[in-house]
Structures are given as C-alpha cells and as structure tokens.
Design a protein around this motif. Structure first.
Motif, PDB file in Angstrom:
ATOM      1  N   UNK A  23       1.145  -0.942  -0.010  1.00 25.82           N
ATOM      2  CA  UNK A  23       0.383   0.126   0.450  1.00 25.82           C
ATOM      3  C   UNK A  23       0.939   0.884   0.288  1.00 25.82           C
ATOM      4  N   UNK A  24       0.756   2.055  -1.215  1.00 26.30           N
ATOM      5  CA  UNK A  24       2.189   2.858  -1.427  1.00 26.30           C
ATOM      6  C   UNK A  24       1.968   3.942  -0.189  1.00 26.30           C
ATOM      7  N   UNK A  25       0.745   4.534   0.182  1.00 25.83           N
ATOM      8  CA  UNK A  25       0.935   5.934   1.154  1.00 25.83           C
ATOM      9  C   UNK A  25       1.062   5.857   2.231  1.00 25.83           C
ATOM     10  N   UNK A  26       0.289   4.008   2.537  1.00 24.81           N
ATOM     11  CA  UNK A  26       0.423   4.194   3.835  1.00 24.81           C
ATOM     12  C   UNK A  26       1.657   2.616   3.978  1.00 24.81           C
ATOM     13  N   UNK A  27       1.774   2.458   6.046  1.00 22.53           N
ATOM     14  CA  UNK A  27       3.093   1.597   6.447  1.00 22.53           C
ATOM     15  C   UNK A  27       1.902   0.450   6.501  1.00 22.53           C
ATOM     16  N   UNK A  28       1.533  -0.489   5.726  1.00 22.62           N
ATOM     17  CA  UNK A  28       0.496  -1.195   6.160  1.00 22.62           C
ATOM     18  C   UNK A  28       0.377  -2.536   5.461  1.00 22.62           C
ATOM     19  N   UNK A  32      -0.961  -7.251   4.431  1.00 19.08           N
ATOM     20  CA  UNK A  32      -1.460  -8.074   3.150  1.00 19.08           C
ATOM     21  C   UNK A  32      -2.892  -8.742   3.506  1.00 19.08           C
ATOM     22  N   UNK A  33      -4.086  -7.869   3.751  1.00 20.67           N
ATOM     23  CA  UNK A  33      -4.656  -7.666   4.334  1.00 20.67           C
ATOM     24  C   UNK A  33      -5.698  -7.224   2.748  1.00 20.67           C
ATOM     25  N   UNK A  34      -7.378  -7.899   2.561  1.00 18.01           N
ATOM     26  CA  UNK A  34      -7.399  -7.984   1.114  1.00 18.01           C
ATOM     27  C   UNK A  34      -9.175  -8.589   1.588  1.00 18.01           C
ATOM     28  N   UNK A  35     -10.038  -7.495   1.331  1.00 18.75           N
ATOM     29  CA  UNK A  35     -11.873  -8.148   1.433  1.00 18.75           C
ATOM     30  C   UNK A  35     -11.725  -9.853   1.369  1.00 18.75           C
ATOM     31  N   UNK A  83       2.392   4.477  13.269  1.00 22.14           N
ATOM     32  CA  UNK A  83       2.689   4.173  11.863  1.00 22.14           C
ATOM     33  C   UNK A  83       1.102   4.766  11.118  1.00 22.14           C
ATOM     34  N   UNK A  84       1.075   4.590   9.615  1.00 20.68           N
ATOM     35  CA  UNK A  84       0.175   5.186   8.962  1.00 20.68           C
ATOM     36  C   UNK A  84      -0.940   4.144   8.902  1.00 20.68           C
ATOM     37  N   UNK A  85      -1.812   4.028   9.055  1.00 22.12           N
ATOM     38  CA  UNK A  85      -3.027   2.812   8.567  1.00 22.12           C
ATOM     39  C   UNK A  85      -4.293   3.417   7.967  1.00 22.12           C
ATOM     40  N   UNK A  86      -4.729   2.482   7.121  1.00 14.20           N
ATOM     41  CA  UNK A  86      -5.790   2.909   6.649  1.00 14.20           C
ATOM     42  C   UNK A  86      -6.837   1.836   7.605  1.00 14.20           C
ATOM     43  N   UNK A  87      -7.943   2.219   7.357  1.00 15.28           N
ATOM     44  CA  UNK A  87      -9.289   2.155   7.868  1.00 15.28           C
ATOM     45  C   UNK A  87      -9.828   1.186   7.485  1.00 15.28           C
TER      46      UNK A  87
END
Length: 299
Positions: A23-28, A32-35, A83-87
């Motif tokens: 994930x280019x813009x985060x540290x996540x 390896x998360x997927x729907x 860490x910069x991570x998404x919701x």
C-alpha cells in the motif's frame, strides 16, 4: 543448481506477493489484507466505529482474539503508534447478531493462527526510531517494528512474547505457521512467523516461538535466508528432534552459503563456490523453557 532454481522461484513469488500486498501511501504492507479475509482482533481493546474516523463515540468494543471478516479497505488513514494505516470496514458476530463497522488496521492481526481453542494472535505493536550501528562504527537513524504475539485461550490472553524487526524491505509481507511440538519436551506447538521482501537479495527472517504444555510462550532460535538467483545464496535451516537427523531436545542449525564464480557450466549457468557450510546445536531445556548454544562445527 537445484538450490539456485529454488531461490529464483522464491524471489519471483516474493515479488508478486508484495506487489499485491503493498500500500504505497501507508505502512500497512506487512498485513496483506484483502476483502473477504478472516482475521483476529490484535489490540487489547478495539473500538468499532460507525464511520472511518474517531470523531464519533464507539458503537461497540472487541477484544484480542475476537474474529472479524474484512469487507473493505478504505482510503482514510490514521497515524498512531508511529504507523500510518487505513481504516478497515469489518463484519463480525456478537451475541448471535451480525454486526459491522470500522476498525483501524493497527488493531487487526496478521494472518490468523489457531490450533483447537488456542489462538496465536500476532500483530505490530508500534513502530519506533532506532540507531543502526555498522561494522565500521558508523551510525545512522532507522526504524523498527515491535511485533507481539499473544496466546489467547477462552477469550483471555494467557501469555505474550515479542521481538523487534527492522522496518525495511524485509518487512513487506508476513507469513505465519503453526506446527506440532516437533519432539521438544514440554512443547505443545511451535509457531514460526516469517517476514520477507519483494525482490531477490532481500532476506526472509524466521521468528520461532514455543507454546508449552504449562501455558508459557517462549522464544526459540531465529534463522534467515537470502538469495539472488545466479549470484549467491545464504540458507539457514533447522532440524528438530522428530525430523531426519534430529536429536533429543536439540535444535540443529545448518547454514550454507555459495556465490557465483566467473565460470559457467555446459548449460551456461554460473559455477557456484561454497563459502560457508557449518552447523550448530541448541540444547532445549523444557522445564525452564530456555535454549543454549552448545557447539559449532564445519562440514
């Protein structure tokens, strides 16, 4: 040359895997998360939100080891614990009811591990600054992840352990695995979690833990492998007591390292030169849950 073909395959597979996970813009990237994936809650307390932000009061609370399913990865991020991570949008069951909401990725586990009622919940606790000291004495700033593993039984955390790893290209993906005790006394299960990179020449680091019959989670020796097809490889491996060549309450460590010479064989492949081929032994004390290096020799 079979070994070199193996490393070439691993490098290609690693590259493809990490291209998907990154994930280019985060540290996540490591998660390896997927729907539609199932995960555990990693955080001790995880507040479920009605939307992907912290402005509203939580609508529910989940705890370590609770099972969730990923339904979507949002483009909204939160910086916390370095860490910069998404919701992440999730769904789950609670008290027989289907529910949904949003969690910050930092409170979600890496890939789930389970044996019976035992859940081994691994996750990134935080990212921190560190100082890297090199062989020549020079120093440079860097960053590390603190990775924690929690053993959960009956909805309660029974034991924890942790290790540190560099936040570099070798942290691009994680793969956990749970095995039997492999013949070590007082060990019910052995967990290994590997962290690797997206290209050849990036090491894969393996971190081992033993889940003891008396409900302790203890560290075992670590190992590392790295290779660049047609150029070099460094391969470390373990032999446990139940495996071929194993010895009682002993972990045998082998390392082999080769590099290409300037000569080719009849098929045009580089002729490899062995630089290192040696072994060590670690004696396992099942009562105290400790290991000790007891010898080293060259083959």
């Amino acid at each position: 040359m079979k070994t070199m073909f193996f490393f070439c395959f691993v490098c290609i597979l690693s590259f493809l895997t990490c291209t998907v996970f990154a994930q280019e813009e985060t540290d996540g990237r490591t998660w390896g998360l997927f729907a539609d994936q199932s995960r555990y809650v990693y955080g001790d307390t995880a507040f479920v939100r009605a939307s992907a932000d912290t402005k509203q009061a939580p609508i529910d609370t989940l705890y370590t080891g609770d099972e969730i399913a990923i339904t979507a990865i949002t483009d909204k991020v939160l910086s916390l614990k370095g860490m910069k991570l998404p919701w992440i949008k999730i769904k789950y069951k609670k008290e027989g009811q289907d529910k949904e909401g949003f969690l910050w990725q930092g409170v979600i586990s890496l890939a789930p591990m389970r044996r019976g009622e035992l859940k081994l919940v691994a996750g990134m606790e935080r990212r921190m600054d560190t100082i890297l000291v090199y062989d020549d004495g020079s120093k440079n700033p860097g960053k590390q992840f603190l990775v924690k593993v929690k053993a959960v039984e009956g909805g309660k955390v029974a034991a924890t352990n942790s290790f540190r790893m560099m936040d570099d290209e070798a942290a691009n993906f994680a793969e956990p695995k749970v095995m039997s005790g492999l013949g070590l006394s007082n060990v019910q299960y052995i967990m290994v979690i590997s962290f690797g990179g997206e290209a050849c020449g990036i090491p894969t680091n393996y971190h081992y833990f033993a889940w003891l019959n008396d409900r302790r989670l203890v560290a075992l020796p670590e190992r590392m492998c790295v290779g660049d097809a047609g150029a070099f490889y460094h391969d470390e491996s373990f032999i446990f007591p139940v495996e071929k060549g194993g010895e009682p309450d002993t972990i045998i460590w082998h390392v082999e390292e080769e590099e290409a010479t300037d000569k080719d064989d009849k098929d045009g492949n580089p002729i490899m030169k062995t630089n290192i081929k040696e072994s060590s032994k670690y004696a396992w004390d099942g009562v105290n849950g400790t290991f000790k290096k007891v010898g080293k020799w060259r083959s």
